[in-house]
Design an enzyme around this catalytic site. Structure first.
Site, mmCIF file in Angstrom:
data_model
loop_
_atom_site.group_PDB
_atom_site.id
_atom_site.type_symbol
_atom_site.label_atom_id
_atom_site.label_comp_id
_atom_site.label_asym_id
_atom_site.label_seq_id
_atom_site.Cartn_x
_atom_site.Cartn_y
_atom_site.Cartn_z
ATOM 1 N N GLU A 91 -6.269 8.525 45.365
ATOM 2 C CA GLU A 91 -7.180 9.463 44.660
ATOM 3 C C GLU A 91 -8.685 9.312 44.745
ATOM 4 O O GLU A 91 -9.516 10.115 44.753
ATOM 5 C CB GLU A 91 -6.868 9.887 43.219
ATOM 6 C CG GLU A 91 -5.443 10.553 43.125
ATOM 7 C CD GLU A 91 -5.114 11.938 43.783
ATOM 8 O OE1 GLU A 91 -6.097 12.606 43.773
ATOM 9 O OE2 GLU A 91 -4.187 12.292 44.297
ATOM 10 N N SER A 469 46.254 15.450 0.976
ATOM 11 C CA SER A 469 46.458 14.273 0.022
ATOM 12 C C SER A 469 45.420 13.354 -0.372
ATOM 13 O O SER A 469 45.214 12.264 -1.397
ATOM 14 C CB SER A 469 47.549 13.476 0.164
ATOM 15 O OG SER A 469 48.928 14.646 -0.175
#
Length: 859
Positions: A91, A469
């Site tokens: 770049e 239960s």
């Protein structure tokens, strides 16, 4: 000097000066024209990148990343030099020498732009790209290019080269929703920056030019061409050797989209966090870089996921093979082509989709969509797959692989080695698992179903089911306070409850359909005798039972106001049940479940922190009387800022808001959400001075908790939870639960360090089938979990406290044994509640003195 040259020098110099002056004048005019509209680049110092929400376990493992953009900001020192070199080569190779503008490249771009009227060439330095990405629109116009130049000059004057490059490498878009190099490394390769190869670095460095079309997922061929250019530039600049260049150039483009490096499978937890925090932060939650540290223990969470899936798959196997979930008639001559049919299929709960490509006499062969081939040996992988008839009864088992699967079937498998796998199917039954730290209510593991991505419904906090239960211990605890003892003898015989308004009579039964006669309370709980439990509650009175159950955090309005209360007919979530059992595990304190330990902002500053109520056995707190309101808000959490703050802060869920959050519009009282977890946004109170400890309410005596724990140990030692004996531990206790027609099965249990609960059932309620009860269906999940959770840890249970007396009794009568009674056994009693040595059975187990009929019907 030649006279002719001298004669020409003056007009040439004047012409150059005129050109230069015109250029300077144009530059000045341009600057003053554009400058007022240019942003202040100093704001870059405080730039807030859109960083997704990250959710972690308490030991720092990533649970989830939530947010559209993928971004992982990194410091310059964490970026490998080879990656920096690759971007410079691709770049801006003169980045460290220019002042923000590459004049040569820019002149070429301006000439082309001037000729065409459009900016067709870039000529942009890294600084100019940063200016464009941060402040400018993507349209290519001459005015935008001029603004880009001016901004680049400003940025160069305000920041160091290292700062500019760091911002650029963190901000640049690199395709596939990845912003910055660290996110790109994760998305394309599933790696951290320091793990990338030269070939991978060059591929990433080639992306800024056209990230949507040059990335290796979207277009491998163009990505390879761009990579070759970057590698050549790196070689020309001396950043890599010829050997490095050639090896990287020859490397194949191998990549796929990787999800964030999630280390723990906890999507139900992540969704709970997202739901809880969204009202606080709105859309900022997904972009502001918040990090949420949960109470989840990564080791326990992994164990919980494995335990739940194992138990559900075992249940599914017991109930037969339903067949392949899809089939293809496409030619399977080339299996590698056939696996393309699986592209749209994803794993379900760890099960991999696969296509059957070969079936012979002793095995079958399948391929997964990754192209991996597995063998399915007959005896281990396929022989289990019997069919069932329409009534669920098993049919004759298969004799050979072709009785189970055929060529072209699409099935699920579980790999059990590099080359072999087991045939499986996605269960249609569902489950839940959750574990808490009983000392403060921290949720240490939570699984809301077999597979979150198939069903987001979180059964741990959203499924209200009958606990059966497993609710009985809360009533039995009240019985101990009311005068019953573990040695009390209660009749296990028929009961007929007449309808009060002409309704049919209720004739409750034990699950076994048998009657057991006079039964000690200890045995009745261990073996889950329904008729004894009903007689106990009738003796206590419904109102007393409701008030006492409320001590454990249940709301009276959520409980049935009749004798079915003791059989667990309330509609409750698994988390609510586990929270109730934590009272037994910690010695009698009601803690509040919470999930979020703290919230940090993008700068690492804590903005919310947990401040849970803590169980404290050493504090010698008196037992609180039953509360008129049983809402979790009855004991509101106090605010305890981690740092000085002004104004009013929001607390709740054991969390405190820290800082300057505006809560002026928030009001109301603390209320639990459907999960039984108090929301952090449900309490608004003035800041109070920090307290050294915030103590949980002491709702039952430590003596009661100790005796109840010993009773629940018998559930495992000799009752319905005997399967847990395989753990070979003496410190575990718990209770099974099974509802009518075996629609819901439960096991909730604990030691002094951890309390956990398992539930198995169908989302659309129906029977789980014959013999599918809590001790057979849900308990294995709990055993798998506790076996790994407690591995290598010493036994830990409550020490016998003051207020508990050990004495010998006659098991058949419940009377205290005399010194000469050879059949006496030791039993625990609450102080002041010893039976007399010559007591009758009726006197041994007193009911309400005002209810003579109740007394006579119990014993």
């Amino acid at each position: 000097m030649n006279p002719r040259i001298a004669k020409l020098a003056r007009p040439i110099a004047l012409a150059l000066l005129a050109i230069l002056g015109s250029g300077l004048l144009a530059a000045v005019v341009t600057y003053y024209y554009l400058a007022p509209d240019l942003p202040d680049v100093a704001a870059l110092r405080d730039i807030r990148m859109q960083v997704p929400l990250r959710v972690y376990s308490r030991d720092g493992r990533l649970l989830a990343q939530i947010g559209e953009q993928r971004r992982i900001p990194v410091q310059f020192e964490a970026i490998p030099q080879s990656l920096v070199n690759a971007f410079l080569a691709a770049e801006d190779d003169r980045f460290f020498t220019h002042g923000g503008i590459d004049v040569g490249g820019l002149l070429r771009a301006l000439i082309v732009t001037a000729a065409s009227g459009e900016a067709r060439q870039g000529g942009s330095t890294i600084t100019m790209q940063l200016a464009r990405n941060m402040y400018l629109s993507p349209e290519k116009h001459l005015s935008r290019k001029l603004r880009e130049i001016l901004l680049a000059l400003r940025i160069e004057s305000a920041f160091s080269k290292k700062d500019i490059l760091t911002l650029y490498l963190n901000k640049i878009f690199l395709g596939e929703r990845a912003y910055g190099v660290a996110a790109a490394a994760e998305v394309y390769y599933g790696k951290q920056l320091d793990q990338l190869t030269i070939a991978e670095i060059a591929t990433i460095a080639g992306l800024p030019k056209a990230p949507s079309v040059l990335n290796p997922i979207a277009n491998p061929e163009r990505a390879q061409q761009r990579r070759a250019y970057v590698l050549r530039r790196m070689l020309d600049k001396g950043y890599i050797t010829k050997r490095d260049h050639d090896l990287a150039l020859a490397a194949p483009i191998e990549t796929q989209e990787h999800s964030p490096r999630v280390e723990v499978d906890a999507p139900y937890v992540a969704e709970m966090v997202r739901t809880e925090l969204t009202p606080y932060y709105g859309d900022d939650l997904y972009t502001a870089g918040y990090q949420v540290i949960t109470t989840i223990d990564s080791r326990l969470q992994r164990t919980a996921v494995w335990s739940l899936r194992s138990a559900l798959l075992e249940y599914d196997r017991r109930h037969g093979w339903r067949g392949a979930f899809a089939h293809t008639t496409a030619p399977l001559i080339d299996p590698s082509k056939a696996v393309q049919l699986l592209d749209r299929l994803s794993p379900v709960g760890g099960l991999l989709p696969a296509i059957v490509t070969q079936v012979d006499a002793k095995s079958a062969q399948v391929w997964t969509k990754s192209g991996h081939r597995y063998a399915l040996p007959w005896p281990t992988a396929l022989a289990w797959a019997h069919r069932v008839d329409s009534n669920g009864r098993p049919q004759a088992g298969p004799k050979q692989p072709s009785d189970v699967i055929t060529l072209g079937d699409i099935v699920y498998i579980i790999p059990n080695s590099a080359t072999t796998a087991l045939l499986a199917q996605a269960p249609i039954v569902q489950g839940s698992f959750v574990s808490l730290d009983p000392q403060d209510g921290a949720i240490t593991a939570l699984v809301g179903g077999f597979d979150f991505y198939t069903s987001h419904f979180n059964r741990t906090i959203q499924a209200k089911r009958q606990p059966g239960s497993s609710f009985k211990p809360f009533i039995y605890s009240g019985a101990l306070e009311h005068g019953f003892t573990p040695a009390s003898i209660i009749l296990d015989g028929p009961i007929v409850i007449e309808g009060g308004t002409g309704e049919d009579s209720w004739r409750p039964e034990n699950d076994s359909k048998r009657f057991y006669g006079p039964t000690p309370l200890r045995d009745a709980l261990a073996h889950s005798r329904n008729l004894v439990s009903i007689r106990i509650l009738r003796a206590l009175g419904i109102e007393y039972g409701l008030d006492y159950a409320a001590r454990f955090g249940f709301k009276r309005d959520d409980l049935p106001h009749n004798l079915t209360l003791t059989l667990g007919t309330a509609q409750l979530t698994p988390l609510e049940i586990v929270r109730g059992y934590a009272v037994f595990a910690n010695g009698g304190f009601r803690v509040t479940p919470y999930l979020i330990q703290r919230v940090d902002n993008a700068h690492g500053k804590t903005v919310m922190a947990a401040d849970p109520l803590i169980a404290c056995l050493e504090c010698n707190l008196a037992v609180e009387p039953p509360l008129e309101t049983t809402d979790l808000a009855s004991v509101p959490p106090a605010i305890k800022p981690a740092q000085p703050a002004q104004g009013r802060l929001i607390g709740g869920s054991a969390l405190n808001t820290i800082g300057s959050t505006d809560t002026s519009s928030v009001s109301g009282s603390v209320t639990p959400n459907a999960a039984g977890v108090t929301r952090m946004s449900d309490l608004l109170i003035p800041i109070s001075p920090p307290q050294p400890r915030r103590l949980a309410p002491h709702v039952i005596s430590t003596a009661n908790a100790f005796v109840m724990t010993d009773l629940l140990r018998d559930v495992i030692r000799k009752g319905t939870g005997r399967r847990a004996l395989t753990l070979k531990r003496d410190d575990i206790a718990g209770k099974t639960g099974t509802t009518n027609d075996r629609r819901d099965t439960w096991f909730t249990g604990f030691n002094a360090d951890i309390v956990a609960g398992a539930w198995v059932g169908f989302d659309q309620e129906r029977s789980l089938g014959a013999n599918e009860e809590g001790g057979h269906t849900a308990l294995p999940m709990w055993v798998y979990f506790m076996g790994k959770a407690l591995a290598g840890r010493p036994d830990k249970r409550l020490v016998q406290p003051d207020g508990v007396i050990s004495a010998r009794v006659i098991p058949t009568t419940g009377e205290l044994a005399r010194s000469g009674d050879a059949d006496g056994v030791f039993e625990y009693f609450l102080a002041g509640k010893l039976p007399p040595s010559n007591a009758s059975a009726t006197a041994t187990s007193p009911g309400p003195r005002h209810n003579k009929q109740a007394e006579e019907s119990i014993f």
